[in-house]
Design a protein around this motif. Sequence first.
Motif, short mmCIF file in Angstrom:
data_model
loop_
_atom_site.label_atom_id
_atom_site.label_comp_id
_atom_site.label_asym_id
_atom_site.label_seq_id
_atom_site.Cartn_x
_atom_site.Cartn_y
_atom_site.Cartn_z
N ASP A 214 -4.51 1.45 -10.96
CA ASP A 214 -4.65 2.82 -10.49
C ASP A 214 -4.97 3.75 -11.65
O ASP A 214 -4.50 3.57 -12.74
N SER B 170 0.83 -1.21 0.00
CA SER B 170 0.00 0.00 0.00
C SER B 170 0.87 1.26 0.00
O SER B 170 0.55 2.24 -0.68
N ARG C 233 2.37 1.65 -3.50
CA ARG C 233 1.35 2.15 -4.41
C ARG C 233 1.19 3.67 -4.29
O ARG C 233 1.07 4.37 -5.29
N LEU D 260 0.20 -2.62 -10.95
CA LEU D 260 1.27 -3.03 -10.05
C LEU D 260 1.15 -4.53 -9.84
O LEU D 260 0.20 -5.00 -9.22
N LYS E 235 1.98 6.42 -7.32
CA LYS E 235 0.99 7.37 -7.83
C LYS E 235 1.60 8.75 -8.05
O LYS E 235 1.16 9.51 -8.90
#
Length: 83
Positions: free
Chosen positions: A82, A32, A35, A61, A39
């Motif tokens: 995403d 997490s 990620r 991912l 971003k």
Amino acid sequence: MKVEAAWDSEAQVWTVTDSDVPGLVAEAPAISDLRIKLKELVPELLVANGIDALPSVRFVLACSCDEPAPPTDFRPRRRFNDG
């Protein structure tokens, strides 16, 4: 865009191992967290490399883990899309 990451049990982090994004290097203690970093980094690196980064950049991912005891947010073969 595809980003691949693997668990490094020695360093206790997820590390980007392959990517369609030139110059992408990142690691984090949990998927997490990685990620969240991606971003921000992916669009910045695309622009820095002269690649059009639309207002919303999508990436996949893909994570793998061959070692025991990954962080609790590890989910085998799950892909985060995403955008």
